[in-house]
Design a protein around this motif. Sequence first.
Motif, PDB file in Angstrom:
ATOM      1  N   LEU A 320       0.811  -1.228   0.000  1.00 34.73           N
ATOM      2  CA  LEU A 320       0.000   0.000   0.000  1.00 34.73           C
ATOM      3  C   LEU A 320       0.838   1.270   0.000  1.00 34.73           C
ATOM      4  N   PRO A 322       3.110   2.755  -2.005  1.00 34.25           N
ATOM      5  CA  PRO A 322       3.184   3.688  -3.153  1.00 34.25           C
ATOM      6  C   PRO A 322       1.889   4.471  -3.378  1.00 34.25           C
ATOM      7  N   GLY A 323       0.731   3.831  -3.226  1.00 29.89           N
ATOM      8  CA  GLY A 323      -0.507   4.507  -3.568  1.00 29.89           C
ATOM      9  C   GLY A 323      -1.315   4.982  -2.380  1.00 29.89           C
ATOM     10  N   GLU A 324      -1.242   4.301  -1.254  1.00 26.91           N
ATOM     11  CA  GLU A 324      -2.060   4.646  -0.087  1.00 26.91           C
ATOM     12  C   GLU A 324      -1.167   4.700   1.157  1.00 26.91           C
ATOM     13  N   PRO A 325      -0.390   5.718   1.304  1.00 23.49           N
ATOM     14  CA  PRO A 325       0.541   5.803   2.451  1.00 23.49           C
ATOM     15  C   PRO A 325      -0.157   5.847   3.802  1.00 23.49           C
ATOM     16  N   ARG A 327      -2.964   4.218   4.735  1.00 21.61           N
ATOM     17  CA  ARG A 327      -3.286   2.848   5.115  1.00 21.61           C
ATOM     18  C   ARG A 327      -2.019   2.050   5.388  1.00 21.61           C
TER      19      ARG A 327
END
Length: 506
Positions: A320, A322-325, A327
């Motif tokens: 997670l 790269p896209g959702e730091p 979470r």
Amino acid sequence: MRRPRPWHRLPWRLTAMIAGATVLAAVVLQVILLALLGYYLGRSDSFAVTIAEELRNVAGGLESALLADPPDHGAVERQLAALVSSETDTPSSPLHFELRVTGVRSGAVAVFTRDRAKAPTFAFEGGRVQASSALVPTPAEEELLARALAGTVDTARLSRRRPDGGIVVAVPVGSGPTSPKVALLVRIDPPIEAAGYLSAAVQLVASTGVVIALLAGLSALGVGALTSRWLMSRLAPLTAAADAWTHGALDVSSTVSGHDELAGLSHQLNRMAAELRMQVQSRQQLAALEERHRLARDLHDTVKQHLFATAMQLGAARALLPGEPVRAAHCVEQASSLVQQSQNELMATLHMLRPSFPDAPWAEQLRVLLEEWSRREGISVDAGGDVQELPLPTEVTQELMCIVSEALSNVARHSGARRVTLALRARGTRLCELAIEDNGRGLSGAVGAGMGLRSMRERAERLPGGSFTLSSGAHGGVRIQVLFEIRAEAGQQPQTLSPHGLWKQS
């Protein structure tokens, strides 16, 4: 064990028993011999036969006077008087009686011929002999006379006991190929009187029995002392081995030489100690194996699961990131929490296996354990008690530390409690109670089957007089009670429980 008093010790008791039995046997033997002597003199037919044999010897000295023509009765009286009066003093006691005519107390002697011609009769009493009225034979005496005049020489057939204890004897006078012409019929009054003999026997026992008993007692004391010393020397190896076994030294063996019962007992006890040593070793190995299985299961159920969950959280965070730091950061926080829980579980296990500060007093070890556990788990601990002096052996304190550590570990894992109460109290003068109680969820249906509870129970029962009880607490949680006896170790310092929840040394 309390040292016995001297008269309660086995050598003293054995010596006293031998001496007492010997003295009693000596007195009883003397009484039995006197009773047999009284029966021999007063009732035995053997004594009558002995008298008959003596009278046959006496009759030989009267032969010339009785067979003269005419018979010289005066010479017969003189010879009888000489024979009877050869004992100048009358015996003062029946016990002085001698097996001779001169020894009898009184009686009568009559001379009979075949044709029953008038024959003299002499009465004797003490040492005196004098002529007396004619003696009329009874039918039994007639039978004895007939045998004597027929030449019978068997003294058993020539003598008889009267019902009153007296003796009747008929003896032939003269010997040769033809039957004797003259016979003597002798009536002897009872040699002893029952009352007089009993009195004399009592006097004899009273006078000589003390000396005999004293000599027998002294000799028995010597024999008893030597016997008891020999017996104790053979019991010493058994005693030493038993004392070593009570202190756990099961490799010590008793060596009693010989082939008697004590040697056999020593062999059996050595076999028992060897089998017990093997059982103890087997139980120790089994306990170690069970402990390893319990640790493996606990680590599998806690640390391994936490580590697996941690790896899952870290994997999710990496995916997670790269896209959702945001979470990903939450997953990292979850992983950090799991790592902390695993660390706490490992610390609890290490404390249970090896308490901190092994060389410190056990109260200090327990204080450190409670403080660290409370800080790590976030559960408050209230420690208290009313024991002012509690000197405990090292092996007892080690078992207590393991029980407390296991109980706290169970509280942290299963109870959901926020507070734990620990108390150590005296119950009387020799009994002590360790109580651990929490305010958690309480007992469940499967309680009692876990390895931890089993381990605590086994440790409690290994304590001196120890017992383990698991019950519901007063506030809905679980209460653990351990009772054991207080047996102080030499040189142990007393320790007290602080009312503020901290343990300190007095």
